[in-house]
Design an enzyme around this catalytic site. Structure first.
Site, mmCIF file in Angstrom:
data_model
loop_
_atom_site.group_PDB
_atom_site.id
_atom_site.type_symbol
_atom_site.label_atom_id
_atom_site.label_comp_id
_atom_site.label_asym_id
_atom_site.label_seq_id
_atom_site.Cartn_x
_atom_site.Cartn_y
_atom_site.Cartn_z
ATOM 1 C CG ASP A 118 -10.624 28.345 -21.685
ATOM 2 O OD1 ASP A 118 -10.560 28.364 -23.065
ATOM 3 O OD2 ASP A 118 -9.394 28.547 -21.172
HETATM 4 C C1 BGC Z 1 -7.814 29.910 -23.382
HETATM 5 C C2 BGC Z 1 -8.637 31.058 -23.319
HETATM 6 C C3 BGC Z 1 -8.656 31.847 -24.435
HETATM 7 C C4 BGC Z 1 -9.662 30.669 -25.353
HETATM 8 C C5 BGC Z 1 -10.082 31.258 -26.790
HETATM 9 C C6 BGC Z 1 -8.228 28.997 -24.331
HETATM 10 O O1 BGC Z 1 -7.316 28.005 -24.876
HETATM 11 O O2 BGC Z 1 -7.147 29.273 -22.312
HETATM 12 O O3 BGC Z 1 -7.778 32.069 -22.258
HETATM 13 O O4 BGC Z 1 -9.799 32.978 -24.421
HETATM 14 O O5 BGC Z 1 -9.043 29.571 -25.684
HETATM 15 O O6 BGC Z 1 -9.419 31.412 -27.531
#
Ligand code: BGC
Length: 767
Positions: free
Chosen positions: A322
């Site tokens: 993430d």
């Molecule tokens: C979130 C994810 C998301 C990613 C990309 C993260 O901060 O937890 O769910 O897919 O950002 O935007």
């Protein structure tokens, strides 16, 4: 703008260099333990590429960068209109060999703008780099292609789950895939398969609720809708990304990315099934949980990322970190004294791609680690192979990987909009309807009021044109707010006064004055859209201003109809008795107001049911599948479980009667199946859709049994004054639970089945 500021907030961690985690793989070891092997695939093109790649090129494939990094302007401050900075792009692709990009530069774009941005990145990748490997672009299309202007916005996942109709969510996923692909994007960071076990969690609305089976069935349907049936994935579909493996939603305090303490038994019983089901359904990618479980950040857990994910669940696809999660291992989790050591930990733990995403530290340190011999090139091959396989499966190596905007004539079509409305209509949940105050007559005088009454922002929630979804300039004003949809039906009988904002009652007097001319008050309360860290709250109670507003409206003596539009179940116990009717709309999207108005006026018979337990008090957050000890009250009776509304609750305008349950046998032996049938009668003049939920209860077991667990569900339509039979088949595995050895355990004994108010029992005998 998607500014992920929390990475720089150092969270004081109580465990440094903790080794005490008895990981999921240790108690129940898969044959290969926590190792993975560099085994050549049968794909000559991919093996040929890998054989030619330098260490730098391999690391580049494992690197995912934010679009801002190659845009004109500064990160999080791109120059409008956003465009590619050629020098930065060359640096990314020719010097760092970056293999993937993500995100938008802070807000949605038109399809044409997406094509021009991604087209330029792809052109350089496939014509100017040495090996001409295409990049793969990832986006969060969370409730429709929300970062593409003009796309169809569906209800958020929690509302979709309330339909208990996964077939509809599959169709929504097909539309989302189509509209995402229309923008030239082939990888969607969705669905969220985290099970909502803390009602205060800021991402509650992004889940399919609190039950593992509901999350599994909706997860599978959504993955199938995104990816389609073709291999390679055709140009109408995208790769799905299961999020966030594993246990992300289990934080003790409900605050985002804070520690979770999850015993392996619960990890396996509650949090794992939805991921397992989606993996078995062929989900191509997975995103890792930013948080920690039992003192171990998941991004550093070999037990979870290799032992469980690869060797036990046999997941073959790409595991992406993430946002900034390698940085967080160092800065926030503090399990690594430098970003380089964090890189070492995460790569060794099994991640394939790093969503870095704003600098080249990951690439720099990973190259160093390989050159120093701490990480083998063979380890890189394992990840690079998965990434190239994914790119190939998505058709990105083909010349026609990015069909033009014109190839998607059904983008934002009327049929897709109708589907979004239909899903909202089946999700909206009627929680109270005293003296049948609803449905309203079109001639009734109605005052519409409250902070959610005239707000597309609140209706849609986060991930709407921007990350937090609160920038109203991007709302599509052609869509109806609740007030507008009600006026479209009730015409001049409907008046509007906002009366109250989310936090202040300053205009209450105007609403109370307007109520003098009305018979009914439809008061729409809500919550500011938010997700992730910005959505953390200290109190689940609905803001005082809104509660006070309802109490003041009640004093007018008019019938009060409360509509809730919110990210999570805010506590409303104080005002429930003041309301004649209560409707939970979740965050129903751009077409949700039309569906709601149809429900209010009886054009649609409500059929949503709660996919979670709606809590009554802050200290009584107990799930529907609680243990018997949780029902014991202060008087030693069994009344401690008193939610505001139970899981699976939802009314309609019809009288629906469940006749008695019929079993085709009273003893189930070994591998046989027990068929459970029930007749459901609609004793009303209007057709009704009914979600039929089958719960099972194991009377006694060697591990404390839950009072009940959902084992199956089906949504049926029953015509006016008619009946329908529903048959479920239970098999041996449905009777199981995770035993002390962490394996599925099935014990002989008595079981009770509950459907509606009905109960039937049978005996299970081992063989
Ligand atoms: C979130 C994810 C998301 C990613 C990309 C993260 O901060 O937890 O769910 O897919 O950002 O935007």
């Amino acid at each position: 703008m998607k500014v992920k500021f929390f990475s720089i907030i150092a969270i004081a961690l109580f465990v440094y260099g903790c080794t005490s985690f008895t990981g999921i793989g240790t108690t129940n070891p898969a044959p290969m333990g926590n190792t993975q092997e560099d085994i050549k695939s049968g794909d000559a093109q991919i093996e040929n590429l890998i054989s030619q790649m330098t260490i730098e090129e391999k690391v580049g494939q494992m690197t995912q960068m934010n679009l801002d990094v190659v845009g004109v302007g500064d990160i999080y401050k791109l120059v409008e209109p956003h465009r590619i900075d050629t020098a930065k792009l060359h640096n990314a692709l020719l010097n760092w060999h970056v293999g993937s990009f993500l995100n938008c530069g802070g807000h949605a774009y038109s399809r044409e703008q997406w094509h021009s941005l991604i087209g330029e990145i792809q052109r350089v990748a496939t014509t100017e780099t040495r090996l001409k490997i295409p990049i793969v672009y990832g986006i969060d299309a969370i409730h429709g292609a929300n970062y593409v202007f003009g796309s169809t916005l569906f209800p958020q996942q929690i509302g979709q789950a309330a339909t208990f109709n996964p077939a509809m969510s599959k169709k929504a996923a097909e539309v989302t895939a189509y509209e995402t692909r229309a923008a030239g994007i082939s990888w969607n960071f969705s669905p969220v398969l985290d099970v909502a076990r803390h009602p205060a969690w800021s991402r509650f609305f992004e889940t399919y609720g609190e039950d593992p089976l509901v999350c599994s069935k909706f997860g599978v349907a959504t993955v199938q809708g995104y990816q389609g049936n073709a291999t390679p994935v055709d140009s109408l579909h995208v790769a799905a990304c299961m999020k966030h493996f594993l246990g992300y939603s289990g934080a003790r305090t409900g605050k985002d990315r804070t520690p979770a303490y999850i015993p392996e038994i619960s990890l396996r019983e509650i949090y794992l099934p939805s991921f397992k089901a989606a993996i078995d359904a062929g989900a191509m990618t997975v995103m890792i949980n930013s948080g920690e479980i039992n003192g171990k950040p998941v991004h550093a857990s070999k037990d979870i990322l290799i032992g469980l994910l690869r060797n036990e669940l046999k997941f073959k696809g790409v595991a992406v970190t993430d946002w900034e999660d390698i940085i967080k291992l160092h800065m926030n989790h503090r399990v690594a004294p430098s970003i380089k050591e964090a890189t070492f930990l995460a790569v060794e733990a099994g991640i394939d791609m790093c969503m870095v995403p704003n600098d080249y530290d990951f690439s720099k340190y990973l190259i160093e680690l390989v050159k120093e011999g701490r990480i083998t090139e063979s380890r890189l091959n394992i990840s690079v192979r998965r990434i190239l396989e994914m790119k190939k499966a998505l058709g990105l190596f083909d010349h026609n990987a990015m069909p033009s905007v014109q190839a998607y004539p059904n983008f934002g079509s009327t049929a897709s909009q109708q589907l979004a409305k239909d899903i909202a209509a089946e999700s909206i949940t009627l929680l109270k309807n005293e003296n049948k105050v609803l449905p309203l007559n079109t001639s009734a005088k109605v005052l519409v009021t409250g902070p959610a009454a005239n707000s597309l922002t609140i209706q849609n929630g986060a991930w709407t044109r921007t990350w937090q979804g609160v920038d109203a300039q991007y709302n599509d004003e052609s869509k109806n707010t609740i007030m507008e949809s009600i006026k479209l039906i009730g015409g001049s009988n409907v008046s509007f006064e906002e009366g109250c904002t989310l936090y202040e009652t300053s205009n209450a007097a105007a609403a109370i004055a307007a109520a003098a001319n009305a018979e009914y008050i439809v008061v729409c309360l809500g919550e500011k859209p938010s997700t992730e860290k910005p959505g953390d709250i200290d109190d689940l109670t609905m803001p005082k201003a809104q509660l006070d507003f309802v109490k003041a409206l009640k004093q007018t003596g008019k019938k009060v109809i409360l509509v809730l539009v919110q990210n999570r179940p805010q506590l409303v116990n104080e005002i429930v008795n003041d309301c004649d009717a209560i409707i939970l709309a979740y965050e129903p999207g751009d077409y949700g107001a039309d569906a709601l108005a149809d429900i209010l006026y009886g054009k649609i018979n409500p059929s949503g049911k709660l996919p979670f337990t709606y809590p009554r008090h802050n200290q009584s957050m107990i799930w529907y599948d609680h243990k018997y000890t949780e029902t014991l009250d202060q008087n030693f009776g069994n009344n401690a479980f008193q939610p505001q509304w139970p899981f699976g609750f939802g009314l309609s305008y019809s009288e629906v009667v469940y006749e008695s349950i019929r079993l085709d046998r009273d003893t189930l032996v070994g591998p046989n199946i027990i068929n459970v049938s029930i007749t459901i009668s609609n004793r009303s003049d209007r057709a009704v859709k009914e979600s039929v939920l089958l719960f099972l209860s194991d009377r006694y077991a060697s591990m404390t049994p839950a009072v009940r667990k959902l084992k199956d569900f089906e949504k049926v339509e029953i015509g006016p004054n008619s009946s329908k039979n529903v048959t479920f088949s239970l098999r041996r595995a449905d009777l199981g639970f995770i035993g002390e050895d962490m394996k599925l355990t099935i014990e002989p004994g008595d079981f009770d089945i509950f459907i509606g108010e009905r109960k039937a029992s049978f005996y299970y005998k081992n063989y």
